[in-house]
Scaffold this motif. Structure first.
Motif, PDB file in Angstrom:
ATOM      1  N   ASP A   1       0.828  -1.199   0.000  1.00  0.00           N
ATOM      2  CA  ASP A   1       0.000   0.000   0.000  1.00  0.00           C
ATOM      3  C   ASP A   1       0.869   1.259   0.000  1.00  0.00           C
ATOM      4  OD1 ASP A   1      -2.360  -1.448   0.024  1.00  0.00           O
ATOM      5  OD2 ASP A   1      -2.495  -1.475   2.206  1.00  0.00           O
ATOM      6  N   SER A   2       1.984   1.202   0.712  1.00  0.00           N
ATOM      7  CA  SER A   2       2.879   2.358   0.789  1.00  0.00           C
ATOM      8  C   SER A   2       3.530   2.653  -0.552  1.00  0.00           C
ATOM      9  CB  SER A   2       3.977   2.105   1.832  1.00  0.00           C
ATOM     10  OG  SER A   2       3.426   1.849   3.096  1.00  0.00           O
ATOM     11  N   LYS A   3       3.775   1.626  -1.330  1.00  0.00           N
ATOM     12  CA  LYS A   3       4.440   1.810  -2.617  1.00  0.00           C
ATOM     13  C   LYS A   3       3.643   2.706  -3.554  1.00  0.00           C
ATOM     14  CE  LYS A   3       7.333  -2.337  -2.918  1.00  0.00           C
ATOM     15  NZ  LYS A   3       7.587  -3.594  -3.668  1.00  0.00           N
ATOM     16  N   LEU A   4       2.335   2.712  -3.433  1.00  0.00           N
ATOM     17  CA  LEU A   4       1.506   3.568  -4.282  1.00  0.00           C
ATOM     18  C   LEU A   4       1.831   5.036  -4.030  1.00  0.00           C
ATOM     19  CD1 LEU A   4      -1.934   1.727  -3.924  1.00  0.00           C
ATOM     20  CD2 LEU A   4      -0.342   1.631  -5.860  1.00  0.00           C
ATOM     21  N   ALA A   5       1.943   5.413  -2.756  1.00  0.00           N
ATOM     22  CA  ALA A   5       2.288   6.793  -2.415  1.00  0.00           C
ATOM     23  C   ALA A   5       3.715   7.113  -2.837  1.00  0.00           C
ATOM     24  CB  ALA A   5       2.119   7.011  -0.911  1.00  0.00           C
ATOM     25  N   MET A   6       4.616   6.165  -2.650  1.00  0.00           N
ATOM     26  CA  MET A   6       6.020   6.382  -3.015  1.00  0.00           C
ATOM     27  C   MET A   6       6.185   6.589  -4.517  1.00  0.00           C
ATOM     28  SD  MET A   6       7.754   3.480  -0.592  1.00  0.00           S
ATOM     29  CE  MET A   6       7.490   3.452   1.178  1.00  0.00           C
ATOM     30  N   LYS A   7       5.499   5.806  -5.295  1.00  0.00           N
ATOM     31  CA  LYS A   7       5.578   5.956  -6.750  1.00  0.00           C
ATOM     32  C   LYS A   7       5.043   7.319  -7.179  1.00  0.00           C
ATOM     33  CE  LYS A   7       5.222   0.992  -7.735  1.00  0.00           C
ATOM     34  NZ  LYS A   7       4.363  -0.105  -8.252  1.00  0.00           N
ATOM     35  N   ASN A   8       3.971   7.744  -6.539  1.00  0.00           N
ATOM     36  CA  ASN A   8       3.423   9.065  -6.848  1.00  0.00           C
ATOM     37  C   ASN A   8       4.448  10.159  -6.566  1.00  0.00           C
ATOM     38  OD1 ASN A   8       0.879  10.886  -7.294  1.00  0.00           O
ATOM     39  ND2 ASN A   8       1.841  11.633  -5.418  1.00  0.00           N
ATOM     40  N   MET A   9       5.176  10.036  -5.451  1.00  0.00           N
ATOM     41  CA  MET A   9       6.171  11.047  -5.096  1.00  0.00           C
ATOM     42  C   MET A   9       7.342  11.050  -6.074  1.00  0.00           C
ATOM     43  SD  MET A   9       4.944  12.703  -2.627  1.00  0.00           S
ATOM     44  CE  MET A   9       6.077  13.497  -1.498  1.00  0.00           C
ATOM     45  N   MET A  10       7.758   9.886  -6.514  1.00  0.00           N
ATOM     46  CA  MET A  10       8.857   9.822  -7.485  1.00  0.00           C
ATOM     47  C   MET A  10       8.460  10.487  -8.792  1.00  0.00           C
ATOM     48  SD  MET A  10      10.715   6.123  -6.847  1.00  0.00           S
ATOM     49  CE  MET A  10       9.298   5.101  -6.438  1.00  0.00           C
ATOM     50  N   LEU A  11       7.222  10.316  -9.194  1.00  0.00           N
ATOM     51  CA  LEU A  11       6.745  10.944 -10.427  1.00  0.00           C
ATOM     52  C   LEU A  11       6.555  12.450 -10.233  1.00  0.00           C
ATOM     53  CD1 LEU A  11       4.131   8.313 -11.674  1.00  0.00           C
ATOM     54  CD2 LEU A  11       6.447   8.721 -12.560  1.00  0.00           C
ATOM     55  N   ALA A  12       6.074  12.841  -9.057  1.00  0.00           N
ATOM     56  CA  ALA A  12       5.829  14.260  -8.782  1.00  0.00           C
ATOM     57  C   ALA A  12       7.115  15.079  -8.866  1.00  0.00           C
ATOM     58  CB  ALA A  12       5.188  14.422  -7.407  1.00  0.00           C
ATOM     59  N   PHE A  13       8.221  14.496  -8.409  1.00  0.00           N
ATOM     60  CA  PHE A  13       9.491  15.214  -8.373  1.00  0.00           C
ATOM     61  C   PHE A  13      10.487  14.732  -9.435  1.00  0.00           C
ATOM     62  CE2 PHE A  13       7.905  15.634  -3.956  1.00  0.00           C
ATOM     63  CZ  PHE A  13       7.884  17.013  -3.883  1.00  0.00           C
ATOM     64  N   GLU A  14       9.995  14.013 -10.411  1.00  0.00           N
ATOM     65  CA  GLU A  14      10.883  13.397 -11.404  1.00  0.00           C
ATOM     66  C   GLU A  14      11.738  14.420 -12.147  1.00  0.00           C
ATOM     67  OE1 GLU A  14      10.633   9.866 -14.776  1.00  0.00           O
ATOM     68  OE2 GLU A  14       8.820  10.986 -14.258  1.00  0.00           O
ATOM     69  N   HIS A  15      11.197  15.596 -12.408  1.00  0.00           N
ATOM     70  CA  HIS A  15      11.920  16.595 -13.193  1.00  0.00           C
ATOM     71  C   HIS A  15      12.501  17.718 -12.333  1.00  0.00           C
ATOM     72  CE1 HIS A  15      10.453  14.536 -16.714  1.00  0.00           C
ATOM     73  NE2 HIS A  15       9.198  14.692 -16.315  1.00  0.00           N
ATOM     74  N   SER A  16      12.518  17.529 -11.025  1.00  0.00           N
ATOM     75  CA  SER A  16      13.066  18.533 -10.116  1.00  0.00           C
ATOM     76  C   SER A  16      14.583  18.426 -10.029  1.00  0.00           C
ATOM     77  CB  SER A  16      12.464  18.363  -8.719  1.00  0.00           C
ATOM     78  OG  SER A  16      11.053  18.451  -8.760  1.00  0.00           O
ATOM     79  N   ASP A  17      15.253  19.571  -9.911  1.00  0.00           N
ATOM     80  CA  ASP A  17      16.707  19.569  -9.706  1.00  0.00           C
ATOM     81  C   ASP A  17      17.043  19.187  -8.268  1.00  0.00           C
ATOM     82  OD1 ASP A  17      17.049  20.378 -12.326  1.00  0.00           O
ATOM     83  OD2 ASP A  17      17.145  22.506 -11.824  1.00  0.00           O
ATOM     84  N   TYR A  18      16.336  19.822  -7.320  1.00  0.00           N
ATOM     85  CA  TYR A  18      16.489  19.520  -5.891  1.00  0.00           C
ATOM     86  C   TYR A  18      15.107  19.432  -5.266  1.00  0.00           C
ATOM     87  CZ  TYR A  18      21.447  20.775  -6.250  1.00  0.00           C
ATOM     88  OH  TYR A  18      22.771  20.827  -6.601  1.00  0.00           O
ATOM     89  N   VAL A  19      14.984  18.579  -4.255  1.00  0.00           N
ATOM     90  CA  VAL A  19      13.753  18.473  -3.476  1.00  0.00           C
ATOM     91  C   VAL A  19      14.113  18.802  -2.030  1.00  0.00           C
ATOM     92  CG1 VAL A  19      11.877  16.981  -2.717  1.00  0.00           C
ATOM     93  CG2 VAL A  19      12.875  16.668  -5.000  1.00  0.00           C
ATOM     94  N   VAL A  20      13.461  19.807  -1.466  1.00  0.00           N
ATOM     95  CA  VAL A  20      13.787  20.257  -0.110  1.00  0.00           C
ATOM     96  C   VAL A  20      12.541  20.224   0.754  1.00  0.00           C
ATOM     97  CG1 VAL A  20      14.647  22.171   1.300  1.00  0.00           C
ATOM     98  CG2 VAL A  20      15.648  21.721  -0.949  1.00  0.00           C
TER      99      VAL A  20
END
Length: 249
Positions: A54-73
């Protein structure tokens, strides 16, 4: 420098002022800020409770949300530490392992980013008062960051920082731990509150709002007049006062 803000659940839903303070500090330091709207929870609460799939669904969403970011803070060592767990969780997954490694390598806790990426220890903040600092367990033990908050707080003009006894001890929050083990959690936060009061400080600072809300709530119920402040609020303090037309104190 382009920076994507990871707000975290607590800041987004309970203490948005912390997120605003973080953005204001980073913008003054020359960062170009964006906020990917598709971000949600990092998956830590369910992951720590044993619900891996169940947690992997949220994690995958976060990876896609920040996929094109230079830095995540983010304003939480605990939540950023969760990003650092992603490569282990998705190891061997042909679709997600490289994305997991990518988000780990560009994700930083707020103070960590200022010191270790921007190379800055003095952000020009001023706060008159006596404070003590609570180390959060996940930032210290999982993210392995023990120095950057102190390097920044040492440069805050007017701030007297008192050492906190048993500073490495947990405050008893631990996310779902405080719900599942309330009696033990209560004893732990009582010990932490006693150590805070013993310093004589009128401000308690931390880099994790979960800890601050837990300790601050208990201090309030005990009638102790100790103000809680996230470190982003401290580092933004004199500038926030000027923006409101107030004094730089």
């Amino acid at each position: 420098m382009k920076v994507s803000i990871f707000s975290t659940c607590l800041v987004d839903l309970i203490t948005p002022n912390v997120g605003m303070a973080m953005v204001e500090v980073l913008e003054r330091l020359g960062c170009e800020i964006d906020f990917p709207a598709s971000q949600v929870c990092c998956g830590q609460p369910t992951y720590n409770s044993g619900y891996l799939e169940d947690s992997k669904l949220a994690m995958k969403n976060m990876m896609l949300a920040f996929e094109h970011s230079d830095y995540v803070v983010g304003p939480s060592g605990s939540c950023i530490a969760m990003f650092h767990e992603y490569p282990k969780i998705f190891k061997g997954d042909p679709q997600w392992e490289l994305k997991a490694v990518a988000i780990k390598e560009k994700a930083y806790e707020f103070t960590q980013f200022i010191v270790r990426v921007l190379g800055i220890t003095d952000v020009g903040a001023r706060l008159d008062g006596t404070a003590t600092y609570h180390r959060s367990c996940h930032m210290t033990r999982l993210l392995c960051e023990r120095e950057t908050p102190f390097l920044l707080l040492e440069q805050v003009k007017g701030l007297q920082l008192e050492p906190l006894k048993n500073s490495d001890n947990c405050c008893g929050f631990g996310g779902t731990f405080s719900v599942k083990m309330p009696e033990i959690s209560g004893q732990m936060v009582d010990e932490k509150c006693g150590c805070v009061v013993e310093t004589g400080a009128d401000i308690l600072i931390s880099s994790d709002m979960g800890c601050l809300l837990n300790i601050g709530g208990r201090l309030s119920r005990k009638g102790e007049p100790v103000k809680i402040m996230h470190i982003a609020e401290v580092l933004n303090h004199s500038h926030a006062a000027v923006a409101r037309g107030g004094n730089q104190t």
